[in-house]
Design a protein around this motif. Structure first.
Motif, PDB file in Angstrom:
ATOM      1  N   ILE A   1     -72.349  39.265 -44.710  1.00  0.00           N
ATOM      2  CA  ILE A   1     -72.030  40.050 -45.913  1.00  0.00           C
ATOM      3  C   ILE A   1     -71.908  39.158 -47.145  1.00  0.00           C
ATOM      4  CG2 ILE A   1     -70.257  41.475 -47.010  1.00  0.00           C
ATOM      5  CD1 ILE A   1     -69.767  42.791 -44.347  1.00  0.00           C
ATOM      6  N   LEU A   2     -71.282  38.002 -46.991  1.00  0.00           N
ATOM      7  CA  LEU A   2     -71.054  37.122 -48.142  1.00  0.00           C
ATOM      8  C   LEU A   2     -72.303  36.276 -48.399  1.00  0.00           C
ATOM      9  CD1 LEU A   2     -67.367  36.018 -47.466  1.00  0.00           C
ATOM     10  CD2 LEU A   2     -68.178  37.718 -49.113  1.00  0.00           C
ATOM     11  N   ASP A   3     -73.357  36.928 -48.830  1.00  0.00           N
ATOM     12  CA  ASP A   3     -74.630  36.242 -49.014  1.00  0.00           C
ATOM     13  C   ASP A   3     -74.644  35.302 -50.212  1.00  0.00           C
ATOM     14  OD1 ASP A   3     -74.821  38.007 -51.209  1.00  0.00           O
ATOM     15  OD2 ASP A   3     -75.942  39.474 -50.027  1.00  0.00           O
ATOM     16  N   ASN A   4     -73.600  35.361 -51.045  1.00  0.00           N
ATOM     17  CA  ASN A   4     -73.544  34.521 -52.245  1.00  0.00           C
ATOM     18  C   ASN A   4     -72.449  33.459 -52.182  1.00  0.00           C
ATOM     19  OD1 ASN A   4     -71.418  36.282 -52.379  1.00  0.00           O
ATOM     20  ND2 ASN A   4     -71.925  37.135 -54.396  1.00  0.00           N
ATOM     21  N   VAL A   5     -71.743  33.362 -51.072  1.00  0.00           N
ATOM     22  CA  VAL A   5     -70.739  32.313 -50.881  1.00  0.00           C
ATOM     23  C   VAL A   5     -71.355  31.269 -49.950  1.00  0.00           C
ATOM     24  CG1 VAL A   5     -68.424  31.752 -50.045  1.00  0.00           C
ATOM     25  CG2 VAL A   5     -68.837  33.930 -51.216  1.00  0.00           C
ATOM     26  N   PRO A   6     -71.578  30.055 -50.423  1.00  0.00           N
ATOM     27  CA  PRO A   6     -72.397  29.113 -49.660  1.00  0.00           C
ATOM     28  C   PRO A   6     -71.773  28.601 -48.372  1.00  0.00           C
ATOM     29  CG  PRO A   6     -71.505  28.054 -51.636  1.00  0.00           C
ATOM     30  CD  PRO A   6     -71.197  29.515 -51.748  1.00  0.00           C
ATOM     31  N   ASN A   7     -70.445  28.579 -48.299  1.00  0.00           N
ATOM     32  CA  ASN A   7     -69.804  27.940 -47.148  1.00  0.00           C
ATOM     33  C   ASN A   7     -68.795  28.876 -46.482  1.00  0.00           C
ATOM     34  OD1 ASN A   7     -70.943  25.147 -47.665  1.00  0.00           O
ATOM     35  ND2 ASN A   7     -69.884  25.528 -49.595  1.00  0.00           N
ATOM     36  N   VAL A   8     -68.859  28.922 -45.152  1.00  0.00           N
ATOM     37  CA  VAL A   8     -67.908  29.681 -44.347  1.00  0.00           C
ATOM     38  C   VAL A   8     -67.241  28.704 -43.393  1.00  0.00           C
ATOM     39  CG1 VAL A   8     -67.599  31.499 -42.625  1.00  0.00           C
ATOM     40  CG2 VAL A   8     -69.224  31.826 -44.511  1.00  0.00           C
ATOM     41  N   LYS A   9     -65.921  28.677 -43.422  1.00  0.00           N
ATOM     42  CA  LYS A   9     -65.182  27.692 -42.634  1.00  0.00           C
ATOM     43  C   LYS A   9     -64.698  28.260 -41.304  1.00  0.00           C
ATOM     44  CE  LYS A   9     -63.381  25.092 -46.594  1.00  0.00           C
ATOM     45  NZ  LYS A   9     -62.185  24.449 -47.179  1.00  0.00           N
ATOM     46  N   ALA A  10     -64.846  27.452 -40.276  1.00  0.00           N
ATOM     47  CA  ALA A  10     -64.184  27.694 -38.995  1.00  0.00           C
ATOM     48  C   ALA A  10     -62.953  26.791 -38.990  1.00  0.00           C
ATOM     49  CB  ALA A  10     -65.109  27.364 -37.835  1.00  0.00           C
TER      50      ALA A  10
ATOM     51  N   ARG B   1     -81.209  43.382 -39.003  1.00  0.00           N
ATOM     52  CA  ARG B   1     -81.978  42.143 -38.891  1.00  0.00           C
ATOM     53  C   ARG B   1     -83.168  42.152 -39.851  1.00  0.00           C
ATOM     54  NH1 ARG B   1     -82.450  38.214 -34.891  1.00  0.00           N
ATOM     55  NH2 ARG B   1     -84.347  36.955 -35.134  1.00  0.00           N
ATOM     56  N   GLU B   2     -83.813  43.280 -39.955  1.00  0.00           N
ATOM     57  CA  GLU B   2     -84.952  43.381 -40.872  1.00  0.00           C
ATOM     58  C   GLU B   2     -84.513  43.137 -42.313  1.00  0.00           C
ATOM     59  OE1 GLU B   2     -86.510  47.234 -40.017  1.00  0.00           O
ATOM     60  OE2 GLU B   2     -87.563  46.590 -38.201  1.00  0.00           O
ATOM     61  N   LYS B   3     -83.326  43.639 -42.652  1.00  0.00           N
ATOM     62  CA  LYS B   3     -82.787  43.386 -43.990  1.00  0.00           C
ATOM     63  C   LYS B   3     -82.538  41.886 -44.202  1.00  0.00           C
ATOM     64  CE  LYS B   3     -80.350  47.564 -45.516  1.00  0.00           C
ATOM     65  NZ  LYS B   3     -79.041  48.064 -45.984  1.00  0.00           N
ATOM     66  N   VAL B   4     -81.934  41.256 -43.204  1.00  0.00           N
ATOM     67  CA  VAL B   4     -81.641  39.823 -43.307  1.00  0.00           C
ATOM     68  C   VAL B   4     -82.934  39.032 -43.482  1.00  0.00           C
ATOM     69  CG1 VAL B   4     -80.743  37.813 -42.069  1.00  0.00           C
ATOM     70  CG2 VAL B   4     -79.469  39.969 -42.038  1.00  0.00           C
ATOM     71  N   GLU B   5     -83.939  39.342 -42.678  1.00  0.00           N
ATOM     72  CA  GLU B   5     -85.203  38.619 -42.748  1.00  0.00           C
ATOM     73  C   GLU B   5     -85.904  38.835 -44.083  1.00  0.00           C
ATOM     74  OE1 GLU B   5     -87.167  40.041 -39.251  1.00  0.00           O
ATOM     75  OE2 GLU B   5     -86.436  38.370 -38.015  1.00  0.00           O
ATOM     76  N   ALA B   6     -85.681  40.005 -44.681  1.00  0.00           N
ATOM     77  CA  ALA B   6     -86.300  40.312 -45.974  1.00  0.00           C
ATOM     78  C   ALA B   6     -85.464  39.826 -47.148  1.00  0.00           C
ATOM     79  CB  ALA B   6     -86.539  41.814 -46.081  1.00  0.00           C
ATOM     80  N   GLY B   7     -84.307  39.257 -46.859  1.00  0.00           N
ATOM     81  CA  GLY B   7     -83.426  38.789 -47.925  1.00  0.00           C
ATOM     82  C   GLY B   7     -82.729  39.901 -48.661  1.00  0.00           C
ATOM     83  N   GLU B   8     -82.610  41.076 -48.011  1.00  0.00           N
ATOM     84  CA  GLU B   8     -81.950  42.212 -48.645  1.00  0.00           C
ATOM     85  C   GLU B   8     -80.441  42.157 -48.406  1.00  0.00           C
ATOM     86  OE1 GLU B   8     -83.635  45.940 -47.487  1.00  0.00           O
ATOM     87  OE2 GLU B   8     -85.706  45.212 -47.674  1.00  0.00           O
TER      88      GLU B   8
END
Length: 368
Positions: free
Chosen positions: A286-295, A12-19
């Motif tokens: 994980i896919l921080d560079n793919v803008p859209n994730v489909k359900a 979570r800390e990584k996510v919040e830091a944009g890592e």
């Protein structure tokens, strides 16, 4: 397997830091039993990457021109040999006439077409169909042919991937769907699709398409023989190509349906809803560079799709008129949803419905 709270806190800390998350982070997420924490974390990541309350869908028509296929993947219930009852190959004229009739009824903006790898046709079969569809409906985006089909066309013609894609692009091709990726791990492909093209071929086709200005989609077919490690490896490979080209529009996780495949005889079951939600969440993280994730509601059903919108997904695919491939493998959902129903589903999930085109340009939104 339980994952230490400290591990999720660190992630979570990584996510919040944009890592960026690494392989070990991805594996820890896959092994976590705290489903609600994963969903909350994925939604946090989506919002921190400029995601709002918008949930997208497209009005589209699914076509399959032929189900004749040189490969019989063990997970596939759609493909047939030419001599089997139920095998078909539709002429270009018939296909266009059918699409035009459907256009009168629904006004779709996208045609999504995939086929078997038919060894009894030539490259002109695909190029002529693409050109005829484009000329008949120039304002409709043509999302046609998986990487496996593109590679098959090179075998039929003796041309390179680039030459085939140029011909199709010049005839009106707009983008490629993401099918054929399955799971990239060599062990998995030997077990479920031993006759299929290699992952390197899939990547080469998509990389080449991106270089030619043709955007594509990416997928994972999960829930059969793959491990958590192989899932994470798959996602990281996709992320690597997106770093290189930026050509993926969206990621679509596809749950394996065992009916009418060899896996049904071995007692395989549908994926659990918890696994579907977990994979969507981990994909978003994980896919921080793919803008859209489909359900993909056609596989998940609408109620689970609504929940997935709180696990990192921001797209419910589309109206999906006449989907055949997953229904051949036992999907029990409807084969079409009306726009009003998709709007209702998204609204009830607390999100803003937005009708888009294939390239994610806004067509209409429902703010109230």
């Amino acid at each position: 397997m339980a994952v230490a709270v400290d591990t999720l806190t660190e992630i979570r800390e990584k996510v919040e830091a944009g890592e960026r998350l690494d392989f070990e982070d991805g594996l820890a997420l896959m092994e976590s039993d705290d489903l609600l924490a994963l969903g909350e974390l994925a939604d946090l990541a989506r919002r921190r990457r400029d995601g709002g309350d918008e949930v997208y869908f497209v009005q589209n028509l699914y076509l399959n021109q032929t189900n004749v296929c040189r490969v019989k993947c063990k997970f596939c219930a759609f493909a047939m040999t030419q001599k089997q009852a139920g095998a078909y190959t539709i002429s270009t004229d018939e296909l266009v006439e059918d699409a035009l009739r459907q256009r009168e009824l629904t006004g779709f903006t996208e045609i999504h077409m995939v086929n078997g790898e038919n060894p009894h046709v030539g490259l002109d079969f695909y190029v002529d169909t693409t050109r005829a569809l484009h000329e008949a409906m120039p304002d409709v985006h043509l999302k046609l042919y998986t990487a496996s089909e593109i590679h098959h066309m090179t075998t039929l013609s003796g041309l390179s991937h680039e030459e085939v894609l140029r011909e199709l692009r010049d005839a009106g091709l707009g983008s490629l769907p993401g099918g054929g990726a399955e799971v990239f791990a060599e062990r998995v492909r030997r077990l479920i699709a031993p006759g299929k093209e290699s992952p390197e071929t899939w990547f080469h086709v998509h990389r080449t398409a991106h270089a030619l200005g043709i955007p594509t989609h990416c997928t994972m077919l999960y829930g059969h023989v793959e491990t958590y490690e192989e899932r994470v490896d798959h996602l990281l490979r996709l992320r690597g190509l997106q770093d290189e080209t930026g050509g993926f529009l969206a990621f679509i996780p596809l749950a394996f349906h065992p009916e009418n495949t060899v896996f049904e005889r071995r007692g395989w079951k549908h994926t659990a809803a918890s696994d579907d939600l977990k994979l969507i969440a981990v994909s978003r993280l994980i896919l921080d560079n793919v803008p859209n994730v489909k359900a993909y509601w056609i596989m998940m059903g609408l109620p689970l799709t609504q929940i997935a919108l709180h696990f990192g997904a921001n797209d419910v695919q589309g109206t999906v008129v006449r989907e055949e491939i997953f229904h051949a493998a036992g999907a029990q959902t409807e084969t079409e949803q009306k726009i009003d129903e998709l709007v209702r589903v998204v609204r009830e999930a607390g999100r803003i419905p937005v009708q888009r085109d294939t390239l994610y340009n806004e067509v209409r939104r429902w703010d109230d």
